[in-house]
Design a protein around this motif. Structure first.
Motif, short mmCIF file in Angstrom:
data_model
loop_
_atom_site.label_atom_id
_atom_site.label_comp_id
_atom_site.label_asym_id
_atom_site.label_seq_id
_atom_site.Cartn_x
_atom_site.Cartn_y
_atom_site.Cartn_z
N CYS A 148 32.31 44.02 125.03
CA CYS A 148 31.58 45.25 125.31
C CYS A 148 32.11 46.40 124.48
N GLY A 153 30.89 49.07 139.95
CA GLY A 153 30.65 48.92 138.52
C GLY A 153 29.49 49.76 138.04
N HIS A 160 24.09 46.82 129.14
CA HIS A 160 25.46 46.48 129.52
C HIS A 160 25.59 46.47 131.03
N ASP A 184 28.81 45.82 133.93
CA ASP A 184 30.22 45.57 134.21
C ASP A 184 30.42 45.79 135.70
N GLU A 229 30.15 40.59 133.46
CA GLU A 229 30.03 41.49 132.32
C GLU A 229 28.99 40.94 131.36
#
Length: 334
Positions: free
Chosen positions: A18, A183, A195, A197, A214
């Motif tokens: 990432c 997250g 993205h 996470d 992730e």
């Protein structure tokens, strides 16, 4: 959904790198399905992401860790095709190469490798299959997150040079879950989830389960993919749908066992290189012969069909027949 099912859902979907954030949180594009406070319409957000990803070239990475094990996906979808690889911490892996005409699969367990292929109408052959799910992981997995986790908007920012909106987790959407989720999710202006996470924990019957998730979606519009050298080991066939009869020719260098899975049908000996077999739907089965049938009468329940044959080297062929075939028995001429 059952309150015990949340962790299981993430693992079932996932196990089947990432960049950094810069900028402020006061501005940023808002995609369809979202608003200034969070996810406004779950179904629309899911649809927007899937359609935007499916229509573009991209690279995708996904890692899910739980209980000391790790599962990962890596996908590169370019103009010439898509290569997708799924790996587990026990060393097993599954790789899929798909181009416009076919798809090949390599499965590795230790030193052992097996190969399979999909041909004919590849979209039909891939539908509802594990191979199709591997190729569509970038489209499908964020759906699970959006449907199960609640988010609040945290403003606009930049991630890997892309303007995105940041959404922070606030809990589960499903009532009665004994657990926590913490997250963020980043979404670009077209609705692609760039993205994720997230750390998720859930206590079930006194036992705590944890999942760390992730994902990264990068190289949108510019990703490239090349056919791997192992595809030459996979079986190869050509499929022609001629008048409702499938002409299947072995175009590879090795014979293929022509026994159709679950249908008690097939040839009495393997299909040799350059040899053709003729496959026609019957009543909940298929007829298979080295000679083209003069006519075939059947009442197949669906206009599409996906058939798998072979043993250690398998082939799945997909075909589409006219919609009226599903309504009443049809006689196909030679």
């Amino acid at each position: 959904m059952n309150q015990y099912a949340v962790v299981a859902v993430f693992l079932a979907v996932a196990l089947a790198g990432c960049g950094g954030l810069v900028g402020d949180t006061s501005t940023g594009p808002i995609a369809d399905g979202y608003n200034e406070t969070g996810v406004e319409d779950v179904s629309l957000a899911v649809q927007t992401h899937a359609e935007a990803v499916a229509s573009s070239r991209y690279s995708y990475e996904q890692t899910v860790e739980t209980g000391g094990t790790t599962g990962s996906f890596e996908i590169h979808s370019g103009s010439s095709g898509t290569i997708a690889t799924q790996r587990s911490s026990n060393g097993a892996s599954r790789s899929v190469w798909r181009d416009a005409d076919s798809a090949e699969v390599r499965t590795q367990r230790g030193e052992q490798s097996t190969y399979s292929a999909l041909a004919g109408n590849v979209s039909i052959a891939l539908s509802d299959s594990r191979t199709g799910s591997t190729l569509r992981a970038a489209e499908q997995f964020p759906r699970t997150i959006i449907q199960q986790v609640a988010f609040d908007a945290a403003g606009g920012t930049e991630w890997n040079g892309v303007s995105v909106r940041e959404y922070e987790t606030t809990g589960f959407r499903v009532a009665g879950i004994n657990g926590t989720v913490d997250g963020q999710m980043l979404v670009d202006a077209e609705g692609r989830v760039r993205h994720i996470d997230i750390d998720l924990t859930q206590t079930i019957q006194g036992q705590s389960q944890s999942v760390a998730i992730e994902t990264s979606l990068t190289d949108v519009g510019s990703a490239a993919a090349s056919e791997p050298d192992w595809t030459g080991e996979a079986p190869s066939v050509s499929v022609v749908n001629e008048g409702g009869v499938l002409e299947v020719t072995n175009t590879g260098s090795a014979s293929i066992n022509a026994t159709f899975v679950g249908l008690e049908a097939g040839l009495d000996s393997p299909l040799a290189p350059d040899e053709t077999m003729y496959v026609a739907p019957g009543n909940s089965t298929v007829s298979v012969s080295r000679e083209r049938p003069d006519s075939v009468e059947y009442n197949w329940p669906r206009p599409d069909i996906a058939l798998r044959f072979g043993t250690d080297r398998t082939v799945t062929i997909g075909a589409y027949f006219s919609a009226e075939y599903a309504d009443e028995p049809v006689t196909l001429g030679a």
